[in-house]
Motif scaffolding. Structure first.
Motif, PDB file in Angstrom:
ATOM      1  N   GLU A 185       0.827  -1.213   0.000  1.00 17.71           N
ATOM      2  CA  GLU A 185       0.000   0.000   0.000  1.00 17.71           C
ATOM      3  C   GLU A 185       0.859   1.260   0.000  1.00 17.71           C
ATOM      4  O   GLU A 185       0.457   2.294  -0.559  1.00 17.71           O
ATOM      5  CB  GLU A 185      -0.937  -0.006   1.205  1.00 17.71           C
ATOM      6  N   TRP A 186       2.025   1.210   0.599  1.00 20.42           N
ATOM      7  CA  TRP A 186       2.946   2.360   0.591  1.00 20.42           C
ATOM      8  C   TRP A 186       3.385   2.678  -0.842  1.00 20.42           C
ATOM      9  O   TRP A 186       3.362   3.839  -1.261  1.00 20.42           O
ATOM     10  CB  TRP A 186       4.146   2.049   1.474  1.00 20.42           C
ATOM     11  N   ARG A 187       3.750   1.624  -1.585  1.00 26.58           N
ATOM     12  CA  ARG A 187       4.173   1.846  -2.982  1.00 26.58           C
ATOM     13  C   ARG A 187       3.006   2.328  -3.838  1.00 26.58           C
ATOM     14  O   ARG A 187       3.188   3.153  -4.738  1.00 26.58           O
ATOM     15  CB  ARG A 187       4.773   0.555  -3.549  1.00 26.58           C
ATOM     16  N   ARG A 188       1.808   1.816  -3.566  1.00 26.55           N
ATOM     17  CA  ARG A 188       0.637   2.285  -4.311  1.00 26.55           C
ATOM     18  C   ARG A 188       0.387   3.775  -4.025  1.00 26.55           C
ATOM     19  O   ARG A 188       0.077   4.553  -4.929  1.00 26.55           O
ATOM     20  CB  ARG A 188      -0.583   1.457  -3.920  1.00 26.55           C
ATOM     21  N   ALA A 189       0.508   4.156  -2.755  1.00 15.72           N
ATOM     22  CA  ALA A 189       0.306   5.560  -2.385  1.00 15.72           C
ATOM     23  C   ALA A 189       1.360   6.456  -3.020  1.00 15.72           C
ATOM     24  O   ALA A 189       1.073   7.600  -3.414  1.00 15.72           O
ATOM     25  CB  ALA A 189       0.320   5.698  -0.863  1.00 15.72           C
ATOM     26  N   THR A 194      -1.333   9.596  -2.987  1.00 12.27           N
ATOM     27  CA  THR A 194      -2.486   9.604  -2.084  1.00 12.27           C
ATOM     28  C   THR A 194      -2.017   9.288  -0.674  1.00 12.27           C
ATOM     29  O   THR A 194      -0.964   8.667  -0.478  1.00 12.27           O
ATOM     30  CB  THR A 194      -3.539   8.570  -2.519  1.00 12.27           C
ATOM     31  N   PRO A 195      -2.785   9.687   0.346  1.00 12.69           N
ATOM     32  CA  PRO A 195      -2.355   9.437   1.726  1.00 12.69           C
ATOM     33  C   PRO A 195      -2.512   7.976   2.126  1.00 12.69           C
ATOM     34  O   PRO A 195      -3.334   7.240   1.578  1.00 12.69           O
ATOM     35  CB  PRO A 195      -3.295  10.325   2.552  1.00 12.69           C
ATOM     36  N   ILE A 196      -1.729   7.566   3.089  1.00 14.58           N
ATOM     37  CA  ILE A 196      -1.880   6.265   3.717  1.00 14.58           C
ATOM     38  C   ILE A 196      -1.757   6.484   5.219  1.00 14.58           C
ATOM     39  O   ILE A 196      -0.833   7.158   5.684  1.00 14.58           O
ATOM     40  CB  ILE A 196      -0.844   5.242   3.217  1.00 14.58           C
ATOM     41  N   ALA A 197      -2.718   5.956   5.961  1.00 12.99           N
ATOM     42  CA  ALA A 197      -2.757   6.171   7.407  1.00 12.99           C
ATOM     43  C   ALA A 197      -2.442   4.876   8.142  1.00 12.99           C
ATOM     44  O   ALA A 197      -2.672   3.774   7.629  1.00 12.99           O
ATOM     45  CB  ALA A 197      -4.125   6.702   7.834  1.00 12.99           C
ATOM     46  N   LEU A 198      -1.916   5.048   9.364  1.00 11.70           N
ATOM     47  CA  LEU A 198      -1.590   3.904  10.206  1.00 11.70           C
ATOM     48  C   LEU A 198      -2.045   4.196  11.628  1.00 11.70           C
ATOM     49  O   LEU A 198      -1.811   5.289  12.150  1.00 11.70           O
ATOM     50  CB  LEU A 198      -0.074   3.654  10.183  1.00 11.70           C
ATOM     51  N   ILE A 199      -2.720   3.226  12.218  1.00 10.48           N
ATOM     52  CA  ILE A 199      -3.132   3.317  13.626  1.00 10.48           C
ATOM     53  C   ILE A 199      -2.379   2.248  14.402  1.00 10.48           C
ATOM     54  O   ILE A 199      -2.435   1.070  14.059  1.00 10.48           O
ATOM     55  CB  ILE A 199      -4.648   3.085  13.788  1.00 10.48           C
ATOM     56  N   PHE A 200      -1.681   2.672  15.449  1.00  8.57           N
ATOM     57  CA  PHE A 200      -1.057   1.731  16.378  1.00  8.57           C
ATOM     58  C   PHE A 200      -1.901   1.671  17.648  1.00  8.57           C
ATOM     59  O   PHE A 200      -2.360   2.711  18.164  1.00  8.57           O
ATOM     60  CB  PHE A 200       0.362   2.164  16.715  1.00  8.57           C
ATOM     61  N   VAL A 201      -2.104   0.454  18.170  1.00  9.63           N
ATOM     62  CA  VAL A 201      -2.966   0.225  19.330  1.00  9.63           C
ATOM     63  C   VAL A 201      -2.196  -0.560  20.379  1.00  9.63           C
ATOM     64  O   VAL A 201      -1.489  -1.527  20.047  1.00  9.63           O
ATOM     65  CB  VAL A 201      -4.233  -0.574  18.931  1.00  9.63           C
ATOM     66  N   ASP A 202      -2.367  -0.169  21.641  1.00 14.09           N
ATOM     67  CA  ASP A 202      -1.758  -0.921  22.738  1.00 14.09           C
ATOM     68  C   ASP A 202      -2.799  -1.069  23.848  1.00 14.09           C
ATOM     69  O   ASP A 202      -3.438  -0.086  24.251  1.00 14.09           O
ATOM     70  CB  ASP A 202      -0.534  -0.179  23.278  1.00 14.09           C
ATOM     71  N   ILE A 297       1.461  11.280   2.828  1.00 19.37           N
ATOM     72  CA  ILE A 297       1.493  11.092   1.381  1.00 19.37           C
ATOM     73  C   ILE A 297       2.954  10.813   1.033  1.00 19.37           C
ATOM     74  O   ILE A 297       3.786  11.718   1.080  1.00 19.37           O
ATOM     75  CB  ILE A 297       0.983  12.332   0.629  1.00 19.37           C
ATOM     76  N   PRO A 298       3.298   9.573   0.734  1.00 25.98           N
ATOM     77  CA  PRO A 298       4.715   9.207   0.604  1.00 25.98           C
ATOM     78  C   PRO A 298       5.393   9.913  -0.564  1.00 25.98           C
ATOM     79  O   PRO A 298       4.855   9.948  -1.681  1.00 25.98           O
ATOM     80  CB  PRO A 298       4.666   7.691   0.361  1.00 25.98           C
ATOM     81  N   GLU A 299       6.549  10.441  -0.307  1.00 28.06           N
ATOM     82  CA  GLU A 299       7.367  11.022  -1.362  1.00 28.06           C
ATOM     83  C   GLU A 299       8.241   9.941  -1.987  1.00 28.06           C
ATOM     84  O   GLU A 299       8.471   8.879  -1.393  1.00 28.06           O
ATOM     85  CB  GLU A 299       8.242  12.135  -0.788  1.00 28.06           C
ATOM     86  N   ARG A 300       8.720  10.222  -3.186  1.00 27.79           N
ATOM     87  CA  ARG A 300       9.596   9.264  -3.858  1.00 27.79           C
ATOM     88  C   ARG A 300      10.846   9.040  -3.008  1.00 27.79           C
ATOM     89  O   ARG A 300      11.485   9.987  -2.549  1.00 27.79           O
ATOM     90  CB  ARG A 300       9.987   9.787  -5.236  1.00 27.79           C
ATOM     91  N   GLY A 301      11.173   7.773  -2.797  1.00 30.00           N
ATOM     92  CA  GLY A 301      12.350   7.426  -2.016  1.00 30.00           C
ATOM     93  C   GLY A 301      12.071   7.233  -0.542  1.00 30.00           C
ATOM     94  O   GLY A 301      12.907   6.674   0.177  1.00 30.00           O
ATOM     95  N   ALA A 302      10.907   7.703  -0.044  1.00 26.51           N
ATOM     96  CA  ALA A 302      10.562   7.533   1.368  1.00 26.51           C
ATOM     97  C   ALA A 302      10.236   6.072   1.660  1.00 26.51           C
ATOM     98  O   ALA A 302       9.816   5.325   0.779  1.00 26.51           O
ATOM     99  CB  ALA A 302       9.385   8.427   1.724  1.00 26.51           C
ATOM    100  N   GLN A 303      10.415   5.650   2.901  1.00 31.05           N
ATOM    101  CA  GLN A 303      10.198   4.271   3.307  1.00 31.05           C
ATOM    102  C   GLN A 303       9.029   4.159   4.275  1.00 31.05           C
ATOM    103  O   GLN A 303       8.715   5.111   5.007  1.00 31.05           O
ATOM    104  CB  GLN A 303      11.464   3.709   3.969  1.00 31.05           C
ATOM    105  N   PRO A 304       8.354   3.005   4.308  1.00 33.38           N
ATOM    106  CA  PRO A 304       7.229   2.813   5.225  1.00 33.38           C
ATOM    107  C   PRO A 304       7.610   3.003   6.688  1.00 33.38           C
ATOM    108  O   PRO A 304       6.755   3.314   7.517  1.00 33.38           O
ATOM    109  CB  PRO A 304       6.795   1.364   4.961  1.00 33.38           C
ATOM    110  N   SER A 305       8.889   2.809   6.997  1.00 31.18           N
ATOM    111  CA  SER A 305       9.335   2.981   8.387  1.00 31.18           C
ATOM    112  C   SER A 305       9.054   4.385   8.900  1.00 31.18           C
ATOM    113  O   SER A 305       8.902   4.594  10.115  1.00 31.18           O
ATOM    114  CB  SER A 305      10.825   2.658   8.501  1.00 31.18           C
TER     115      SER A 305
END
Length: 334
Positions: A185-189, A194-202, A297-305
């Motif tokens: 999904e990161w590469r698709r975004a 387009t934006p990609i969101a992440l929710i972390f839950v604890d 919104i991921p820029e070119r070269g950015a990583q999912p990390s």
């Protein structure tokens, strides 16, 4: 016992049929006799013949007409025909026989040695054809069997693939599948900008919960929380996964931070509404969750990390500021 190969002898004179039968009939060959073209056609529709020995001169329907009718029917057109005749040996008569569908010509009186020799050729061809048909059926059966095995293998592989992506305790996706989906999904975004969101839950104070209620109760708590949070996600593209231990994560393609936070709040409220007793929580009397949200919104070269770090930082802030709340990372909010 091996089934005898059938030859059809057609002649209006019984003595001729008896002579042919005496020459050819045996342990491997059965001569079937027909006294007219009409009778021969009827027999051929219900029997499988290796060869037809057909008299040319017969009343009502001669051999030429009979042969033409045999060639005109799909069930009989491939059966070889040898004409037997006592009429002129002129080429025009012979050619007429070939035009009618004959594969060979013999003249009466029939020479026994030549007759047997010619018949043996067609018997060998018939055996070869039957062998080929049997092998073809065997091959078709094998192909069908292999196709069924391929389908079973595909189903098994699909099941194994699914099982390898599922967390055994909660029934939602596991960390391995989370990493695969996030990368996809990161590469698709990136491509679509387009934006990609992440929710972390604890789960808040979960170690205390396990210590107090036991690990079996802890497992039930994780299952119930996973079920409630997963039910909030309605789009097929959204992915809920167990990130590890009491941590969960949701990947939301095409989602802004504001919309992701709204979904996170529904999850938080849903878990609290379960009202699972938590006597050792310093937040409230029941099980609660803390949540961190980030959208990029991921820029070119950015990583999912980058997105993972932002959501993790927001989660840390939620835990540091009282727990049981949703925090959006301010620097990674699309």
């Amino acid at each position: 016992m091996t089934e005898r190969i059938k030859i059809l002898a057609v002649d209006d004179r019984p003595e001729n049929l008896l002579a042919i039968e005496a020459l050819l009939d045996g342990p491997e060959v059965e001569v079937v006799k027909a006294h007219s073209g009409q009778q021969a056609l009827g027999l051929m529709l219900g029997e499988d013949f290796a060869l037809v020995l057909l008299d040319v001169q017969m009343p009502e329907m001669d051999g030429f007409e009979t042969a033409e009718l045999m060639r005109g029917h799909k069930n009989t057109r491939s059966v070889p025909i040898i004409f037997a005749t006592a009429i002129s040996k002129e080429q025009k008569h012979i050619f007429r026989g070939y035009d009618a569908g004959a594969v060979d010509y013999m003249f009466k009186p029939l020479d026994p040695d030549i007759l047997r020799s010619k018949v043996d050729v067609f018997l060998r061809l018939y055996r070869q054809r039957r062998t080929l048909e049997d092998k073809t059926r065997e091959l078709d059966a094998k192909v069908h069997e292999l196709e069924e095995l391929r389908r079973q293998l595909e189903r098994s592989n699909a099941l194994l693939e699914r099982l390898s992506a599922i967390d055994g305790l909660t029934g939602i996706y596991n960390r391995r599948r989370f990493d695969e989906v996030l990368d996809m999904e990161w590469r698709r975004a990136q491509r679509n900008k387009t934006p990609i969101a992440l929710i972390f839950v604890d789960l808040d104070c979960f170690k205390n919960y396990n210590d107090h209620y036991g690990h079996l109760a802890g497992d039930d708590c994780l299952r119930h929380a996973a079920e409630v949070m997963s039910s909030v996600l309605k789009r097929p593209s959204d992915t809920m996964a167990r990130y590890g231990g009491e941590e969960f994560a949701a990947i939301l393609p095409g989602t802004t931070a504001k919309d992701a936070a709204a979904l996170a709040e529904q999850m938080r409220a849903g878990v609290q509404a379960l009202d699972m007793d938590h006597a050792c929580s310093f937040v409230t009397h029941c099980v609660t969750v803390s949540m961190g949200v980030a959208s990029i919104i991921p820029e070119r070269g950015a990583q999912p990390s980058t997105l993972v770090a932002a959501a993790d930082t927001a989660l840390y802030e939620a835990k540091q500021t009282g727990r049981n709340r949703v925090i959006i990372h301010p620097d990674a909010a699309a």
